[in-house]
Design a protein around this motif. Structure first.
Motif, PDB file in Angstrom:
ATOM      1  N   LEU A 590     -11.402 -81.950 -90.535  1.00 24.98           N
ATOM      2  CA  LEU A 590     -11.512 -80.497 -90.662  1.00 24.98           C
ATOM      3  C   LEU A 590     -11.165 -80.087 -92.078  1.00 24.98           C
ATOM      4  N   ARG A 594      -7.282 -75.515 -89.401  1.00 21.48           N
ATOM      5  CA  ARG A 594      -6.181 -76.224 -88.791  1.00 21.48           C
ATOM      6  C   ARG A 594      -6.668 -76.808 -87.473  1.00 21.48           C
ATOM      7  N   PHE A 595      -6.252 -78.007 -87.164  1.00 20.84           N
ATOM      8  CA  PHE A 595      -6.602 -78.569 -85.866  1.00 20.84           C
ATOM      9  C   PHE A 595      -5.666 -77.982 -84.817  1.00 20.84           C
ATOM     10  N   VAL A 596      -6.223 -77.486 -83.732  1.00 22.02           N
ATOM     11  CA  VAL A 596      -5.393 -76.862 -82.703  1.00 22.02           C
ATOM     12  C   VAL A 596      -4.957 -77.927 -81.695  1.00 22.02           C
ATOM     13  N   ASN A 615     -20.328 -73.838 -75.379  1.00 26.40           N
ATOM     14  CA  ASN A 615     -20.719 -74.938 -76.252  1.00 26.40           C
ATOM     15  C   ASN A 615     -19.944 -74.904 -77.555  1.00 26.40           C
ATOM     16  N   MET A 616     -19.594 -76.055 -78.040  1.00 28.63           N
ATOM     17  CA  MET A 616     -18.934 -76.200 -79.337  1.00 28.63           C
ATOM     18  C   MET A 616     -17.544 -75.581 -79.388  1.00 28.63           C
ATOM     19  N   SER A 617     -16.917 -75.426 -78.241  1.00 31.33           N
ATOM     20  CA  SER A 617     -15.597 -74.804 -78.261  1.00 31.33           C
ATOM     21  C   SER A 617     -14.504 -75.856 -78.343  1.00 31.33           C
ATOM     22  N   GLY A 618     -14.830 -77.108 -78.116  1.00 30.31           N
ATOM     23  CA  GLY A 618     -13.814 -78.146 -78.272  1.00 30.31           C
ATOM     24  C   GLY A 618     -13.567 -78.982 -77.033  1.00 30.31           C
ATOM     25  N   LYS A 619     -14.437 -78.900 -76.034  1.00 33.84           N
ATOM     26  CA  LYS A 619     -14.230 -79.661 -74.797  1.00 33.84           C
ATOM     27  C   LYS A 619     -14.312 -81.166 -75.049  1.00 33.84           C
ATOM     28  N   SER A 620     -15.374 -81.568 -75.677  1.00 34.12           N
ATOM     29  CA  SER A 620     -15.565 -83.006 -75.898  1.00 34.12           C
ATOM     30  C   SER A 620     -14.449 -83.577 -76.771  1.00 34.12           C
ATOM     31  N   THR A 621     -14.076 -82.811 -77.765  1.00 32.83           N
ATOM     32  CA  THR A 621     -13.006 -83.269 -78.651  1.00 32.83           C
ATOM     33  C   THR A 621     -11.732 -83.513 -77.859  1.00 32.83           C
ATOM     34  N   HIS A 761     -10.149 -73.071 -79.615  1.00 29.93           N
ATOM     35  CA  HIS A 761      -9.973 -74.499 -79.342  1.00 29.93           C
ATOM     36  C   HIS A 761      -8.743 -74.804 -78.508  1.00 29.93           C
TER      37      HIS A 761
HETATM   38  P1  ADP Z   1     -17.872 -78.850 -77.000  1.00 31.10           P
HETATM   39  O1  ADP Z   1     -17.774 -80.195 -76.394  1.00 31.10           O
HETATM   40  O2  ADP Z   1     -17.102 -77.816 -76.241  1.00 31.10           O
HETATM   41  O3  ADP Z   1     -19.281 -78.435 -77.204  1.00 31.10           O
HETATM   42  P2  ADP Z   1     -16.759 -80.103 -79.347  1.00 31.10           P
HETATM   43  O4  ADP Z   1     -15.595 -80.790 -78.763  1.00 31.10           O
HETATM   44  O5  ADP Z   1     -17.952 -80.917 -79.665  1.00 31.10           O
HETATM   45  O6  ADP Z   1     -17.211 -78.864 -78.448  1.00 31.10           O
HETATM   46  O7  ADP Z   1     -16.216 -79.391 -80.647  1.00 31.10           O
HETATM   47  C1  ADP Z   1     -17.038 -78.769 -81.571  1.00 31.10           C
HETATM   48  C2  ADP Z   1     -16.351 -78.633 -82.905  1.00 31.10           C
HETATM   49  O8  ADP Z   1     -15.228 -77.771 -82.832  1.00 31.10           O
HETATM   50  C3  ADP Z   1     -15.762 -79.938 -83.412  1.00 31.10           C
HETATM   51  O9  ADP Z   1     -16.690 -80.691 -84.128  1.00 31.10           O
HETATM   52  C4  ADP Z   1     -14.641 -79.494 -84.300  1.00 31.10           C
HETATM   53  O10 ADP Z   1     -15.098 -79.216 -85.584  1.00 31.10           O
HETATM   54  C5  ADP Z   1     -14.185 -78.219 -83.660  1.00 31.10           C
HETATM   55  N1  ADP Z   1     -12.975 -78.445 -82.846  1.00 31.10           N
HETATM   56  C6  ADP Z   1     -12.944 -78.984 -81.610  1.00 31.10           C
HETATM   57  N2  ADP Z   1     -11.669 -79.038 -81.141  1.00 31.10           N
HETATM   58  C7  ADP Z   1     -10.890 -78.505 -82.107  1.00 31.10           C
HETATM   59  C8  ADP Z   1      -9.458 -78.286 -82.218  1.00 31.10           C
HETATM   60  N3  ADP Z   1      -8.617 -78.596 -81.222  1.00 31.10           N
HETATM   61  N4  ADP Z   1      -9.006 -77.718 -83.351  1.00 31.10           N
HETATM   62  C9  ADP Z   1      -9.858 -77.395 -84.352  1.00 31.10           C
HETATM   63  N5  ADP Z   1     -11.182 -77.597 -84.305  1.00 31.10           N
HETATM   64  C10 ADP Z   1     -11.717 -78.132 -83.204  1.00 31.10           C
END
Ligand code: ADP
Ligand code: MG
Length: 856
Positions: A590, A594-596, A615-621, A761
């Motif tokens: 990042l 800041r990473f949450v 979508n893209m809210s951070g689920k997969s992460t 996130h």
């Molecule tokens: P989803 O699976 O919900 O579509 P992702 O997990 O792919 O979303 O996350 C999308 C992007 O959001 C990541 O590439 C990252 O840049 C950002 N992100 C995800 N989790 C966090 C976090 N905990 N803190 C900061 N940024 C995050």
């Protein structure tokens, strides 16, 4: 062209017959030549000029040649493309009937390389052998550059997948399989098919017994491991045929059991990006790239192995944690240790080159430099080595070997033994006296003219040299009769006589032979030296491996210190409690943000956690981060969290991101279902399941139904009930928490400020708002008709709940809001969605709304 082909063509054809499946590099003078089909292949693959050569009267065949000195580079390219190359050299000093004898000295294949230039320093170069019968298999692997040789047996209903997973774990570069066994799918290693009889049990057992000169297999713990024996025996035969010089490196054969390691199937390894990324297959961006701060090649190889096999034994895990903890606390020690390791050469591979007699002079100087560092490294632990003690005990000073290398090898020897100057003066009186005698003889000859003029008083006396007579004394005709009686007349010219003396011929011989003799003696001394060093091979290898361990532990400690990781508590009970966990890779990538951190705390009785969110809210992460933290904990590493308690996990399963993957020949949905089925068949109550958007690959109702049934199955099956993180955009699934006591809902928090959507996130309890997506669309400035229409469609869908839905096509046509000439469509064409962040995308929509929609 039968009888009248040239002898050399006959020789070529005979040799080629024995190596039909390899490209034959046929040595002719300074070139390796290839002919016929081989020539066409090499010229095509290597961009070489295709010429031709006469082989009989009026017959020419295609030919392409590679200069001998540049062969390594060309070899590398052919091996990379999956070819095998048989190297055929001239042997013997003399031609026999005008033809040099030639033979194949080795066959170069990906798994039997030894050239440092062709090997990757940071990875083992494994050749694997595989045998499969019904639902059982044997897998053996060898790295002939380090001497590692090991075998195991597997049993599974889906045996090919199990074998594939193990081969992927090993990262085998070449896989030897009996003809007819099909392993193709998903392996990066080069598949070498070998006749099935090579894998016959009796033949393989004999190969092992012969190689190790033993009477029974019991010593290897292989009694009754028929499949492992067959795989290991086939490998031995293969090395015998391709790289016989390496056989003596294989000093031991161990067995291992996959039950010592956390099982990770091939898909999970890929999905979690343990050693390479999904996107481009590079190390950068993988878990390994975060953990690897090693300083030596052997450390690099070891930490890669650690990442590939997280442990299952509490004792061993805690032992590693203790060692890492010690190096985290002792910052000075860590810094000095890492600085001390940095200049070290690849001792492990050097030792093996010495043992197999492939070492050159500079391998020995590299080893010498490395051994010089050992006392200093040991010295770091004089005040006690705490939990590192058992490793430091294997770090030998190797003083004897160092002393030998110091005494024997010149400071800066030439690269090869072809040139003199490898051995240090003072090491061998024999060598020194020849060098001295040759120097003396040169001087004597240089002075001869002056000395003889003086002695004989003959002024026109000259000393000269020619190829036929060597050195001679020449006196002009007029003075020739004054020549002293010890002069022997050798040649009469028109104006002069030439003489020699016995003494001068002795000196001449000394000078002329000295270089050959020096080369010969140096060669002999060098081989002796390698023999002596090789004799201490076990000690040196143990030291090399201790260095690798210290390096890898210091690397984990360095990562922990830099990333503010904590030591996880790994326990025998069934718990998962991560506070403020972070994703080790994403948090580093990042920029400015800041990473949450997020908790993952399963309360007693909680089995499945359903996570919804846009979508893209951070689920997969989040999902991946939980898996990675558990995995790191079990490799003995510290973890990116405020605290973590992790009950031993036997396997991690993942099913992630269908759209990211490209599978040849199978539909995405099929792959998804195969992988999900695999999880449901093999997971246990101690597994960790990461299910990301299951069902996405099919239509909505299929998808929801499958996802629903999968959650139910995991929750209800008595043998499963494994901790499961389930991310989904089907919020229908949030209803499951009302029906099943072990299901909890979580969602990703989102805030709206100034008409902009911000993803926080943060994973918080509760299901996501049902109409959330439409709400976001509205916030983002979607045209009103779109938002309204979306609301209508959603209500229709809800009412029909599960039955086939009919959407009024007329209404749908009103959706065509953007005619083709619309400037917004033009702008849209310019955009690369892959390079946009979600926020940028939403804000772009917002901008368009302002620009186009409110105007009209
Ligand atoms: P989803 O699976 O919900 O579509 P992702 O997990 O792919 O979303 O996350 C999308 C992007 O959001 C990541 O590439 C990252 O840049 C950002 N992100 C995800 N989790 C966090 C976090 N905990 N803190 C900061 N940024 C995050
Ligand atoms: Mg996702």
């Amino acid at each position: 062209m039968s009888d009248d082909v040239t002898p050399i063509r006959q020789q070529y054809l005979e040799i080629k017959r024995q190596y039909p499946n390899a490209i034959l590099f046929f040595r002719l003078g300074d070139f390796y030549e290839t002919f016929d089909q081989d020539a066409e292949t090499t010229s095509r693959e290597l961009d070489l000029v295709l010429t031709s050569r006469p082989v009989a009267r009026g017959v020419r065949v295609p030919m392409a040649g590679i200069p001998h000195h540049a062969a390594e580079n060309y070899l590398a390219r052919l091996i990379e493309k999956g070819f095998h190359v048989a190297i055929c050299e001239q042997v013997g000093e003399q031609p026999i009937k005008g033809l040099f004898p030639r033979e194949v000295v080795r066959v170069v294949t990906p798994g039997t390389l030894i050239e440092p230039g062709l090997l990757k320093g940071d990875q083992n170069n494994y050749l694997a052998g595989v045998t499969v019968v019904e639902n059982r298999a044997g897998v053996a692997y060898v790295d002939i550059t380090t001497g590692e040789f090991s075998a195991t047996e597997l049993q599974s209903e889906d045996i090919l997948s199990a074998v594939r997973a193990e081969l992927i774990r090993l990262g085998a570069v070449e896989i030897l399989v009996p003809e007819g066994v099909d392993l193709n799918n998903g392996l990066s290693g080069h598949l070498t098919r070998w006749p099935a009889w090579r894998f016959e049990p009796a033949r393989c057992q004999e190969a092992i017994l012969n190689h190790f000169q033993v009477g029974a297999l019991d010593g290897f713990g292989m009694r009754g491991m028929n499949m492992a024996v067959r795989s290991a025996g086939a490998i031995l035969q293969y090395v015998q045929e391709t790289q016989p010089g390496a056989l003596k490196l294989l000093a031991g054969l161990s067995t291992y059991s996959l039950s010592e390691f956390m099982v990770l199937d091939a898909a999970t390894r890929r999905n979690l990006e343990l050693t390479e990324t999904l996107r481009d297959g590079q190390v950068e961006g993988s878990l390994l790239s975060v953990l690897d701060h090693t300083a030596t090649p052997m450390g690099k190889r070891l930490i890669r192995q650690w990442v590939s096999k997280p442990l299952l034994d509490l004792e061993t895990i805690r032992g590693r944690q203790e060692a890492v903890g010690h190096l985290v606390e002792q910052g000075m020690l860590r810094a000095e240790l890492r600085a001390g390791l940095r200049p070290l050469a690849d001792l492990e591979r050097l030792v093996n080159r010495v043992i197999s007699l492939h070492a050159g002079p500079r391998d020995l100087t590299a080893m010498r430099d490395t051994l010089r560092s050992l006392p200093g490294l040991r010295g770091l632990f004089l005040q006690g080595s705490g939990p590192l003690e058992h490793i430091v005990a294997r770090l030998h000073e190797c003083g004897e070997q160092l002393a030998l290398l110091e005494a024997a090898v010149a400071d800066e020897p030439p690269a090869t033994l072809a040139n003199p100057g490898v051995i240090r003066s003072g090491y061998s009186t024999e060598l020194d006296s020849i060098i001295e005698a040759s120097r003396h003889a040169r001087e004597w000859i240089a002075n001869l003219e002056a000395v003889e003029r003086e002695r004989t008083g003959i002024k026109p006396l000259k000393v000269g040299y020619n190829k036929v007579f060597g050195y001679y004394i020449e006196i002009s005709r007029g003075a020739a009769d004054q020549a002293p009686s010890d002069y022997i007349r050798k040649q009469t010219l028109v104006n002069a006589e030439r003489f020699i003396t016995p003494e001068m011929k002795e000196y001449e011989a000394l000078v002329l032979n000295a270089e050959d003799r020096i080369r010969e003696i140096e060669g002999r001394l060098f081989r002796d030296l390698c023999g002596q060093i090789g004799g201490a091979g076990r000690l040196l290898l143990e030291t090399a491996r201790a260095l690798a361990e210290l390096d890898s532990l210091a690397s984990l400690a360095e990562t922990a210190a830099l990333g503010r990781y904590v030591r996880p508590e790994v326990t025998a009970d069934d718990m998962l409690d991560i506070r403020d966990g972070r994703h080790p890779v994403v948090e580093r990538s990042l920029k400015g943000e800041r990473f949450v951190p997020n908790d993952a705390l399963f309360e007693p009785g909680e089995i499945v956690r359903v996570i919804t969110g846009p979508n893209m809210s951070g689920k997969s992460t989040f999902l991946r981060q939980v898996a990675l933290i558990a995995l790191m904990a079990q490799m003995g590493s510290f973890v990116p969290a405020a605290s973590a308690r992790i009950g031993l996990v036997d396997r991690i399963f993942t099913r992630i991101g269908a759209q990211d993957e490209i599978h040849a020949g199978q539909s995405t949905f099929m792959v998804e279902m195969i992988e999900t089925a695999n999880i449901l068949h093999h997971a246990t109550g101690r597994s960790l399941l990461i299910l990301d958007e299951i069902g996405r690959g099919t239509s909505t109702y299929d998808g929801v139904s499958i996802a629903w049934a999968v959650v139910e199955y995991i929750h209800n099956h008595p043998a499963l009930r494994a901790h499961t993180l389930f991310a989904t955009h089907y919020h229908e699934l949030t209803q499951l928490s009302d029906l099943l006591p072990g299901v909890r809902n979580y969602n990703v928090a989102v805030s709206e400020a100034d008409g902009k959507v911000v993803f926080l996130h943060k994973i918080v309890p509760g299901g996501a708002d049902r109409s959330y997506g439409i709400h976001v669309a509205q916030l983002a400035g979607m045209p009103k008709p779109v938002v309204q229409r979306a609301g209508e469609i959603m209500r229709t869908l809800e009412q029909s709940s599960g039955k086939a839905v009919k959407i009024n096509p007329e209404a749908a046509q009103q959706m065509a809001l953007f005619p083709e000439t619309n400037p917004m469509v033009e702008e849209l064409k310019e955009i690369d969605p892959n390079s946009l962040s979600p926020i940028e995308a939403l804000n772009k929509i917002y901008e368009w709304q302002k620009k186009y929609v409110s105007k009209g």
